[in-house]
Design a protein around this motif. Sequence first.
Motif, PDB file in Angstrom:
ATOM      1  N   LEU A  26       0.826  -1.207   0.000  1.00 48.10           N
ATOM      2  CA  LEU A  26       0.000   0.000   0.000  1.00 48.10           C
ATOM      3  C   LEU A  26       0.859   1.256   0.000  1.00 48.10           C
ATOM      4  CD1 LEU A  26      -2.842  -1.026   2.501  1.00 48.10           C
ATOM      5  CD2 LEU A  26      -3.049  -0.702   0.026  1.00 48.10           C
ATOM      6  N   ALA A  27       1.915   1.247   0.800  1.00 45.17           N
ATOM      7  CA  ALA A  27       2.816   2.399   0.857  1.00 45.17           C
ATOM      8  C   ALA A  27       3.498   2.604  -0.492  1.00 45.17           C
ATOM      9  CB  ALA A  27       3.849   2.199   1.960  1.00 45.17           C
ATOM     10  N   LEU A  28       3.914   1.527  -1.122  1.00 40.23           N
ATOM     11  CA  LEU A  28       4.556   1.617  -2.428  1.00 40.23           C
ATOM     12  C   LEU A  28       3.578   2.145  -3.476  1.00 40.23           C
ATOM     13  CD1 LEU A  28       7.131   1.062  -4.019  1.00 40.23           C
ATOM     14  CD2 LEU A  28       6.310  -1.261  -4.396  1.00 40.23           C
ATOM     15  N   LYS A  29       2.343   1.658  -3.422  1.00 38.19           N
ATOM     16  CA  LYS A  29       1.317   2.127  -4.357  1.00 38.19           C
ATOM     17  C   LYS A  29       1.070   3.628  -4.162  1.00 38.19           C
ATOM     18  CE  LYS A  29      -3.448   1.271  -5.792  1.00 38.19           C
ATOM     19  NZ  LYS A  29      -4.661   0.479  -5.540  1.00 38.19           N
ATOM     20  N   PHE A  30       0.991   4.053  -2.901  1.00 35.94           N
ATOM     21  CA  PHE A  30       0.786   5.466  -2.601  1.00 35.94           C
ATOM     22  C   PHE A  30       1.947   6.306  -3.128  1.00 35.94           C
ATOM     23  CE2 PHE A  30       1.656   9.049   0.263  1.00 35.94           C
ATOM     24  CZ  PHE A  30       0.521   9.800   0.033  1.00 35.94           C
ATOM     25  N   GLN A  31       3.162   5.845  -2.912  1.00 39.09           N
ATOM     26  CA  GLN A  31       4.341   6.590  -3.379  1.00 39.09           C
ATOM     27  C   GLN A  31       4.365   6.658  -4.907  1.00 39.09           C
ATOM     28  OE1 GLN A  31       6.481   8.447  -1.714  1.00 39.09           O
ATOM     29  NE2 GLN A  31       5.407   7.984   0.174  1.00 39.09           N
ATOM     30  N   TYR A  32       3.960   5.569  -5.559  1.00 41.15           N
ATOM     31  CA  TYR A  32       3.903   5.559  -7.020  1.00 41.15           C
ATOM     32  C   TYR A  32       2.894   6.588  -7.516  1.00 41.15           C
ATOM     33  CZ  TYR A  32       3.047   4.108 -11.791  1.00 41.15           C
ATOM     34  OH  TYR A  32       2.890   4.104 -13.140  1.00 41.15           O
ATOM     35  N   GLN A  33       1.702   6.625  -6.886  1.00 44.52           N
ATOM     36  CA  GLN A  33       0.677   7.585  -7.290  1.00 44.52           C
ATOM     37  C   GLN A  33       1.149   9.020  -7.043  1.00 44.52           C
ATOM     38  OE1 GLN A  33      -2.623   6.144  -4.969  1.00 44.52           O
ATOM     39  NE2 GLN A  33      -3.328   4.760  -6.572  1.00 44.52           N
ATOM     40  N   LYS A  34       1.798   9.218  -5.911  1.00 41.00           N
ATOM     41  CA  LYS A  34       2.327  10.542  -5.590  1.00 41.00           C
ATOM     42  C   LYS A  34       3.383  10.945  -6.618  1.00 41.00           C
ATOM     43  CE  LYS A  34       4.578  12.874  -1.706  1.00 41.00           C
ATOM     44  NZ  LYS A  34       5.120  12.685  -0.352  1.00 41.00           N
ATOM     45  N   SER A  35       4.249  10.012  -6.982  1.00 45.89           N
ATOM     46  CA  SER A  35       5.291  10.274  -7.973  1.00 45.89           C
ATOM     47  C   SER A  35       4.675  10.596  -9.335  1.00 45.89           C
ATOM     48  CB  SER A  35       6.209   9.059  -8.075  1.00 45.89           C
ATOM     49  OG  SER A  35       7.163   9.237  -9.081  1.00 45.89           O
ATOM     50  N   ALA A  36       3.650   9.855  -9.703  1.00 44.13           N
ATOM     51  CA  ALA A  36       2.984  10.102 -10.985  1.00 44.13           C
ATOM     52  C   ALA A  36       2.338  11.489 -10.997  1.00 44.13           C
ATOM     53  CB  ALA A  36       1.937   9.026 -11.254  1.00 44.13           C
ATOM     54  N   ALA A  37       1.731  11.868  -9.877  1.00 49.83           N
ATOM     55  CA  ALA A  37       1.108  13.191  -9.790  1.00 49.83           C
ATOM     56  C   ALA A  37       2.170  14.284  -9.889  1.00 49.83           C
ATOM     57  CB  ALA A  37       0.323  13.320  -8.489  1.00 49.83           C
ATOM     58  N   LEU A  38       3.288  14.086  -9.211  1.00 50.26           N
ATOM     59  CA  LEU A  38       4.367  15.074  -9.274  1.00 50.26           C
ATOM     60  C   LEU A  38       4.956  15.164 -10.680  1.00 50.26           C
ATOM     61  CD1 LEU A  38       6.166  14.419  -5.871  1.00 50.26           C
ATOM     62  CD2 LEU A  38       4.810  16.417  -6.508  1.00 50.26           C
ATOM     63  N   ALA A  39       5.083  14.028 -11.343  1.00 48.68           N
ATOM     64  CA  ALA A  39       5.601  14.032 -12.713  1.00 48.68           C
ATOM     65  C   ALA A  39       4.654  14.790 -13.638  1.00 48.68           C
ATOM     66  CB  ALA A  39       5.798  12.602 -13.204  1.00 48.68           C
ATOM     67  N   SER A  40       3.365  14.620 -13.420  1.00 51.20           N
ATOM     68  CA  SER A  40       2.371  15.327 -14.219  1.00 51.20           C
ATOM     69  C   SER A  40       2.451  16.832 -13.960  1.00 51.20           C
ATOM     70  CB  SER A  40       0.978  14.807 -13.876  1.00 51.20           C
ATOM     71  OG  SER A  40      -0.007  15.526 -14.582  1.00 51.20           O
ATOM     72  N   GLN A  41       2.593  17.210 -12.694  1.00 51.75           N
ATOM     73  CA  GLN A  41       2.730  18.624 -12.368  1.00 51.75           C
ATOM     74  C   GLN A  41       4.003  19.200 -12.967  1.00 51.75           C
ATOM     75  OE1 GLN A  41       2.555  18.731  -8.104  1.00 51.75           O
ATOM     76  NE2 GLN A  41       0.339  18.611  -8.019  1.00 51.75           N
ATOM     77  N   LEU A  42       5.076  18.440 -12.910  1.00 45.81           N
ATOM     78  CA  LEU A  42       6.337  18.896 -13.483  1.00 45.81           C
ATOM     79  C   LEU A  42       6.198  19.119 -14.986  1.00 45.81           C
ATOM     80  CD1 LEU A  42       9.362  19.499 -13.237  1.00 45.81           C
ATOM     81  CD2 LEU A  42       9.791  17.056 -13.495  1.00 45.81           C
ATOM     82  N   GLU A  43       5.513  18.231 -15.651  1.00 48.04           N
ATOM     83  CA  GLU A  43       5.307  18.378 -17.095  1.00 48.04           C
ATOM     84  C   GLU A  43       4.485  19.633 -17.395  1.00 48.04           C
ATOM     85  OE1 GLU A  43       6.005  17.810 -20.936  1.00 48.04           O
ATOM     86  OE2 GLU A  43       6.891  16.618 -19.321  1.00 48.04           O
ATOM     87  N   ALA A  44       3.474  19.900 -16.562  1.00 52.36           N
ATOM     88  CA  ALA A  44       2.653  21.105 -16.750  1.00 52.36           C
ATOM     89  C   ALA A  44       3.507  22.355 -16.545  1.00 52.36           C
ATOM     90  CB  ALA A  44       1.473  21.099 -15.784  1.00 52.36           C
ATOM     91  N   VAL A  45       4.356  22.352 -15.545  1.00 47.38           N
ATOM     92  CA  VAL A  45       5.235  23.492 -15.291  1.00 47.38           C
ATOM     93  C   VAL A  45       6.219  23.659 -16.442  1.00 47.38           C
ATOM     94  CG1 VAL A  45       7.096  24.339 -13.792  1.00 47.38           C
ATOM     95  CG2 VAL A  45       4.998  23.449 -12.781  1.00 47.38           C
ATOM     96  N   ARG A  46       6.741  22.551 -16.943  1.00 46.81           N
ATOM     97  CA  ARG A  46       7.679  22.616 -18.072  1.00 46.81           C
ATOM     98  C   ARG A  46       6.997  23.227 -19.299  1.00 46.81           C
ATOM     99  NH1 ARG A  46       9.679  17.189 -18.715  1.00 46.81           N
ATOM    100  NH2 ARG A  46      11.134  17.735 -17.073  1.00 46.81           N
TER     101      ARG A  46
END
Length: 90
Positions: A26-46
């Motif tokens: 569950l913790a790994l799944k949460f971290q993966y989702q958090k990472s995916a969200a951050l990657a999406s935000q980073l792409e939007a900022v880029r």
Amino acid sequence: MDNQESEAIQNEKQLDYKALLTNAKLALKFQYQKSAALASQLEAVRTQLEQVQAENKILKESTYEDVVKHFEARAQAAGASTVNFELLYH
């Protein structure tokens, strides 16, 4: 310690390991989702950064063109004044 106690302890350990494994998943799944969200935000900022850089380039170019036009107009006006001055005093 008899055989039943040993089996009970073994079962508890297995349950503890299963609970730990479930929690880790569950913790790994949460971290993966958090990472995916951050990657999406980073792409939007880029993307926004690229847009701003493009707008800045356009503004710089148009500002440069405006400055050039301004000085060309002043040079022409100065040239016209010189011609008028020469005509008046010659």
